[in-house]
Design a protein around this motif. Sequence first.
Motif, mmCIF file in Angstrom:
data_model
loop_
_atom_site.group_PDB
_atom_site.id
_atom_site.type_symbol
_atom_site.label_atom_id
_atom_site.label_comp_id
_atom_site.label_asym_id
_atom_site.label_seq_id
_atom_site.Cartn_x
_atom_site.Cartn_y
_atom_site.Cartn_z
ATOM 1 N N CYS A 40 24.915 62.823 46.519
ATOM 2 C CA CYS A 40 24.129 62.488 45.272
ATOM 3 C C CYS A 40 24.896 61.451 44.401
ATOM 4 O O CYS A 40 26.121 61.389 44.445
ATOM 5 N N LEU A 42 24.759 61.517 41.173
ATOM 6 C CA LEU A 42 24.918 62.185 39.838
ATOM 7 C C LEU A 42 26.063 63.274 40.159
ATOM 8 O O LEU A 42 26.537 63.722 41.333
ATOM 9 N N ARG A 43 26.576 63.826 39.118
ATOM 10 C CA ARG A 43 27.390 64.880 39.242
ATOM 11 C C ARG A 43 27.306 65.906 37.860
ATOM 12 O O ARG A 43 27.978 65.555 36.903
ATOM 13 N N CYS A 44 26.191 66.679 37.939
ATOM 14 C CA CYS A 44 25.896 67.473 36.889
ATOM 15 C C CYS A 44 27.054 68.190 36.551
ATOM 16 O O CYS A 44 27.531 68.869 37.532
ATOM 17 N N CYS A 47 25.832 71.571 38.309
ATOM 18 C CA CYS A 47 25.157 71.462 39.517
ATOM 19 C C CYS A 47 24.958 72.944 40.254
ATOM 20 O O CYS A 47 26.222 73.415 40.485
ATOM 21 N N SER A 49 23.915 73.069 43.279
ATOM 22 C CA SER A 49 24.276 72.618 44.852
ATOM 23 C C SER A 49 25.413 71.870 44.972
ATOM 24 O O SER A 49 25.139 70.812 45.414
ATOM 25 N N SER A 53 27.048 67.399 46.082
ATOM 26 C CA SER A 53 27.190 66.566 45.152
ATOM 27 C C SER A 53 28.766 66.533 44.976
ATOM 28 O O SER A 53 29.498 65.623 45.583
ATOM 29 N N GLY A 82 21.331 67.523 46.388
ATOM 30 C CA GLY A 82 21.380 66.336 46.467
ATOM 31 C C GLY A 82 20.463 65.569 46.046
ATOM 32 O O GLY A 82 19.510 65.835 45.041
ATOM 33 N N LYS A 127 18.020 64.313 34.009
ATOM 34 C CA LYS A 127 18.979 64.690 33.567
ATOM 35 C C LYS A 127 19.305 64.551 32.059
ATOM 36 O O LYS A 127 19.558 63.359 31.592
HETATM 37 S S1 SF4 Z 1 22.000 69.214 40.078
HETATM 38 FE FE1 SF4 Z 1 21.060 67.763 41.610
HETATM 39 S S2 SF4 Z 1 21.313 65.684 40.513
HETATM 40 FE FE2 SF4 Z 1 22.799 66.914 39.686
HETATM 41 S S3 SF4 Z 1 24.657 66.704 40.694
HETATM 42 FE FE3 SF4 Z 1 23.510 68.425 41.641
HETATM 43 S S4 SF4 Z 1 22.162 67.710 43.360
HETATM 44 FE FE4 SF4 Z 1 22.813 65.891 42.006
#
Ligand code: SF4
Length: 246
Positions: A40, A42-44, A47, A49, A53, A82, A127
């Motif tokens: 990924c 990004l790094r929410c 997150c 999953s 990421s 991802g 996001k």
């Molecule tokens: S929620 Fe989705 S976009 Fe955000 S870090 Fe996780 S996998 Fe990436």
Amino acid sequence: MTPVNSTHPGRLRVQERFVSVQGEGALVGVPSSFVRVSGCNLRCAWCDSPQTSWAPVGSSAKVEELVRWALGGPRHVVVTGGEPLLFGAVAELVHQLRQRDHHVTVETAGSVWLDGLACDLVSISPKLAHSTPWQRDSTWAARHEARRHTPRTVRRLMDAFEWQLKFVVASDNDHQLERDLQEIEDYLGEIALTRAERWRVFLMPEGTDPQRLGRAYGKLAPLCQRTGFRLAPRLHIHAFGHRPGT
Ligand code: SF4
């Protein structure tokens, strides 16, 4: 650092694949095969999953092998992550499945465009500001902040494919929730969303605890009545709990 638009022709790094029912969005309840790619951009902060990421894992799989596997399951296939749109082989996978009369949903944050992709439904989850991991990793927070807000790419995806928009909102905190709603309205203004399209915008509560989600639905339902947005339950959490393969 995860490369953007990296391509491994014919192969994908897959964190998990499984058959379940779609738990979110317009196709909730539809039996589906899921392919979750790892990686990924990004790094929410929240997150759900992180194995794709923050701490990516997975095995390299050939597209042909993934197609063979999916053909043995339901007609609907969900490619998720991802961020699937980082990988050229995703376009190949989706193409081959659609050639064989499968319906393919691609789930994305909408922050990148993938040349050659054609899918039946793009499920876009832009996001919001609260996703940025300022408390966790300042380097990734800066990258995430620079990449997450991409209304032109989101609009391009919406113009190209059947679409749905899912916004994760922080429903535990009333003040933050109002800020999220204002940010969503601003975002929808930037992509020129029409009134007739608002029912295709989902509000999805952040969280993986069924009781917390239940409280959030009660809070979000009146907001949906007010705004014309759609409440997005997370069926798989209630049916199976938050665990792999669901
Ligand atoms: S929620 Fe989705 S976009 Fe955000 S870090 Fe996780 S996998 Fe990436």
